[in-house]
Design a protein around this motif. Structure first.
Motif, short mmCIF file in Angstrom:
data_model
loop_
_atom_site.label_atom_id
_atom_site.label_comp_id
_atom_site.label_asym_id
_atom_site.label_seq_id
_atom_site.Cartn_x
_atom_site.Cartn_y
_atom_site.Cartn_z
N ILE A 274 0.84 -1.20 0.00
CA ILE A 274 0.00 0.00 0.00
C ILE A 274 0.87 1.25 0.00
CG2 ILE A 274 -1.62 1.34 1.39
CD1 ILE A 274 -2.92 -1.29 2.23
N VAL A 275 1.92 1.25 0.80
CA VAL A 275 2.83 2.41 0.83
C VAL A 275 3.50 2.59 -0.52
CG1 VAL A 275 4.93 3.33 1.88
CG2 VAL A 275 3.21 2.24 3.30
N ALA A 276 3.92 1.49 -1.16
CA ALA A 276 4.52 1.60 -2.49
C ALA A 276 3.53 2.14 -3.51
CB ALA A 276 5.04 0.22 -2.92
N ASP A 277 2.26 1.71 -3.42
CA ASP A 277 1.24 2.22 -4.34
C ASP A 277 1.01 3.71 -4.14
OD1 ASP A 277 0.98 -0.30 -5.37
OD2 ASP A 277 -0.86 -0.80 -4.27
N LEU A 278 0.97 4.14 -2.90
CA LEU A 278 0.79 5.57 -2.63
C LEU A 278 1.95 6.38 -3.19
CD1 LEU A 278 -0.58 5.54 1.04
CD2 LEU A 278 -1.78 6.34 -1.00
N ASP A 279 3.15 5.86 -3.03
CA ASP A 279 4.32 6.57 -3.55
C ASP A 279 4.26 6.65 -5.07
OD1 ASP A 279 6.86 7.82 -3.47
OD2 ASP A 279 7.79 5.92 -3.95
N ASP A 280 3.89 5.56 -5.74
CA ASP A 280 3.79 5.57 -7.20
C ASP A 280 2.67 6.49 -7.66
OD1 ASP A 280 5.88 3.81 -7.35
OD2 ASP A 280 4.63 2.03 -7.58
N LEU A 281 1.56 6.49 -6.94
CA LEU A 281 0.45 7.37 -7.33
C LEU A 281 0.85 8.83 -7.21
CD1 LEU A 281 -2.53 7.10 -8.19
CD2 LEU A 281 -3.17 7.37 -5.80
N SER A 282 1.61 9.15 -6.16
CA SER A 282 2.07 10.53 -5.99
C SER A 282 3.03 10.92 -7.10
CB SER A 282 2.74 10.67 -4.63
OG SER A 282 3.29 11.96 -4.47
N ARG A 283 3.97 10.03 -7.46
CA ARG A 283 4.91 10.34 -8.53
C ARG A 283 4.21 10.43 -9.88
NH1 ARG A 283 8.71 6.96 -9.89
NH2 ARG A 283 7.88 5.08 -8.89
N LEU A 284 3.19 9.62 -10.08
CA LEU A 284 2.45 9.67 -11.34
C LEU A 284 1.73 11.00 -11.49
CD1 LEU A 284 1.52 8.12 -13.89
CD2 LEU A 284 -0.40 7.27 -12.54
N HIS A 285 1.08 11.46 -10.44
CA HIS A 285 0.37 12.74 -10.50
C HIS A 285 1.34 13.91 -10.58
CE1 HIS A 285 -3.59 11.05 -8.62
NE2 HIS A 285 -3.34 10.58 -9.82
N GLY A 286 2.54 13.73 -10.05
CA GLY A 286 3.53 14.79 -10.11
C GLY A 286 4.33 14.81 -11.40
N GLY A 287 4.03 13.88 -12.31
CA GLY A 287 4.73 13.83 -13.60
C GLY A 287 6.14 13.29 -13.52
N ALA A 288 6.45 12.55 -12.44
CA ALA A 288 7.81 12.01 -12.29
C ALA A 288 7.86 10.52 -12.53
CB ALA A 288 8.32 12.33 -10.87
N PHE A 289 6.83 9.97 -13.18
CA PHE A 289 6.77 8.54 -13.43
C PHE A 289 7.23 8.28 -14.86
CE2 PHE A 289 5.23 4.26 -13.26
CZ PHE A 289 5.14 3.97 -11.91
N ASP A 290 8.23 7.43 -15.01
CA ASP A 290 8.79 7.13 -16.34
C ASP A 290 7.99 6.02 -17.01
OD1 ASP A 290 10.81 9.01 -15.99
OD2 ASP A 290 12.12 7.56 -15.01
N LEU A 291 7.66 6.23 -18.28
CA LEU A 291 6.93 5.24 -19.08
C LEU A 291 7.80 4.81 -20.26
CD1 LEU A 291 3.36 6.83 -19.22
CD2 LEU A 291 4.10 4.95 -17.78
N TYR A 292 7.72 3.52 -20.58
CA TYR A 292 8.42 2.99 -21.74
C TYR A 292 7.38 2.24 -22.57
CZ TYR A 292 11.61 0.27 -24.65
OH TYR A 292 12.25 -0.30 -25.72
N LEU A 293 6.77 2.94 -23.51
CA LEU A 293 5.70 2.37 -24.32
C LEU A 293 6.29 1.67 -25.53
CD1 LEU A 293 3.09 5.30 -24.23
CD2 LEU A 293 3.24 3.30 -22.74
N ARG A 294 5.86 0.44 -25.75
CA ARG A 294 6.33 -0.36 -26.88
C ARG A 294 5.32 -1.47 -27.11
NH1 ARG A 294 8.41 -5.17 -25.09
NH2 ARG A 294 8.85 -5.34 -22.84
N PRO A 295 5.41 -2.21 -28.23
CA PRO A 295 4.51 -3.36 -28.44
C PRO A 295 4.77 -4.44 -27.38
CG PRO A 295 5.46 -2.67 -30.52
CD PRO A 295 6.18 -1.91 -29.44
N VAL A 296 3.71 -4.89 -26.73
CA VAL A 296 3.82 -5.85 -25.64
C VAL A 296 2.91 -7.03 -25.94
CG1 VAL A 296 3.41 -6.22 -23.17
CG2 VAL A 296 4.38 -4.06 -23.96
N ASP A 297 3.43 -8.25 -25.76
CA ASP A 297 2.66 -9.48 -25.93
C ASP A 297 1.83 -9.72 -24.67
OD1 ASP A 297 1.63 -11.97 -26.37
OD2 ASP A 297 3.51 -12.87 -27.05
N VAL A 298 0.51 -9.78 -24.83
CA VAL A 298 -0.38 -9.95 -23.68
C VAL A 298 -0.14 -11.30 -23.01
CG1 VAL A 298 -2.80 -10.04 -22.96
CG2 VAL A 298 -2.08 -8.41 -24.70
N ASN A 299 0.15 -12.34 -23.79
CA ASN A 299 0.41 -13.67 -23.20
C ASN A 299 1.62 -13.64 -22.28
OD1 ASN A 299 -1.54 -15.68 -24.66
ND2 ASN A 299 -0.76 -14.34 -26.28
N GLU A 300 2.68 -12.94 -22.69
CA GLU A 300 3.86 -12.85 -21.83
C GLU A 300 3.55 -12.07 -20.55
OE1 GLU A 300 6.99 -11.13 -24.08
OE2 GLU A 300 7.19 -12.83 -25.47
#
Length: 387
Positions: free
Chosen positions: A242-268
């Motif tokens: 829960i603490v880790a989720d809160l930290d990630d939610l705060s960083r996401l809203h603050g624009g400090a969350f890094d995303l790496y978008l690419r084609p992803v296999d749903v089965n994997e």
């Protein structure tokens, strides 16, 4: 006739030229003091006189119009230049309104804004004013110039038609200055909110790190086969998540969350999800088509989202509602639905669902919840076109 053209324009000049021709015929053309004309040459002379007078009158009238237009354009340019210079120097709106009042010699000027939320009748508010007893409503003014939707410049004093046009141009400049001021205030408020959000996120991170350190200490202290110890250890690990989720939610809203978008296999991704869930995943029913296109997503975040949703469904599950994961291909998208568990209104406000929603939307997807016999969550992500 030339004087008439300069004063009154072309049509009065034409009337003057015809009158002058008739007077010339009456006094100077034989027979005198009659409208009759004996010689054809006199008819030609009078006709040439009328045509020449008309041409001269037209030229004089056009010159007079151009002269008046030049004077009006000069006055407008002078007023607009002074007003634009004042705006560029950062003068406030009351000073600009006072400058407009002095430029046109008006007794009072007001910039009025209509209350758009009042349905009973139009209510006006004075945004800025100058002079004695400025008008508080448009109908109290001698002249008014629409500035924008719900914004009017009202003036008291005498104005000519040309001054009215110039005042309209100045009103437009005041409207832009007013809108610029509003945008500046909004930008300042946004900066304050962003700074407050950054401060709050920093405090949450510091508190989260301290709390996680204490949870790790508690986890290391809990060891043994005793059922109470096992239950306490599970609770500590849940609190750490829960603490880790809160930290990630705060960083996401603050624009400090890094995303790496690419084609992803749903089965994997599902293979990694089942590994994270562990033995509890044996109660999960998975329904996948034979061929499913890759999705555009962050593989780690998508794994985390599906793991959180499935774990949440398994924890709140009931024997009559199994947890089901269903994936299907849509035109340009892939839809993944996780359903199961008891229908509970508080689940929609759970931290796991909030974080999953924000992470899904950050990856460019949509996130929807629905309640029927069992609680369900639907993710829709763009596909990459590759199967």
């Amino acid at each position: 006739m030339v004087v008439t053209a300069l004063v009154g324009g072309l049509l009065p000049a034409l009337a003057a030229s015809v009158g002058a021709a008739l007077l010339a015929d009456y006094y100077f053309v034989l027979p005198l003091h009659t409208p009759d004309i004996e010689q054809g040459s006199d008819i030609v002379a009078l006709s040439v006189f009328v045509v020449t007078a008309a041409l001269v009158g037209g030229a004089a009238g056009a010159a007079a119009r151009r002269s008046r237009q030049a004077v009006r354009a000069t006055a407008e340019a002078r007023a607009m230049t002074r007003l634009a210079t004042a705006v560029a120097h950062g003068e406030d709106l009351p000073s600009l309104v006072e400058q407009v009042r002095e430029e046109f010699g008006l007794s009072a000027v007001s910039l009025l804004e209509r209350d758009s939320g009042d349905t009973a009748g139009p209510r006006w508010y004075v945004v800025a004013s100058a002079g004695e007893s400025p008008p508080e409503r448009p109908y109290e003014a001698d002249a008014e110039c629409p500035v924008a939707e719900g914004l009017v410049l009202a003036a008291r004093g005498s104005l000519s038609g040309d001054d009215q046009q110039v005042l309209g141009a100045c009103a437009a400049e005041l409207g832009m200055a007013y809108e610029h001021g509003r945008l500046a205030l909004r930008a300042a408020a946004t900066d304050d909110l962003a700074e407050a959000e950054r401060t709050r996120a920093a405090l949450i991170r510091v508190a989260g790190e301290d709390l996680r350190e204490r949870l790790r200490t508690a986890e290391s202290a809990l060891d043994g086969p005793d059922p109470d110890t096992v239950t306490a250890l599970a609770s500590v690990r849940r609190a750490d998540q829960i603490v880790a989720d809160l930290d990630d939610l705060s960083r996401l809203h603050g624009g400090a969350f890094d995303l790496y978008l690419r084609p992803v296999d749903v089965n994997e991704v599902l293979t990694a999800v089942l590994d994270d869930i562990g033995p509890g995943g044996r109660t999960l029913e998975v329904r996948l088509p034979a061929s499913l296109p890759d999705v555009i997503a962050d593989a780690a975040l998508l794994t985390r989202v599906l793991t959180a949703l499935i774990a949440d469904g398994l924890r709140s599950g009931a024997t009559e509602h199994a947890t089901v994961l269903l994936a299907e291909a849509l035109p340009g998208h892939v839809r993944i639905r996780v359903s199961g568990g008891r229908t509970d209104p508080s689940r929609e406000d759970s931290l796991a669902l909030r974080l999953s929603r924000d992470l899904t939307e950050a990856m460019g997807g949509t996130f929807d919840t629905e309640e029927s016999e069992a609680f369900g969550v639907t993710l829709t992500l763009p596909d990459s076109g590759h199967r």
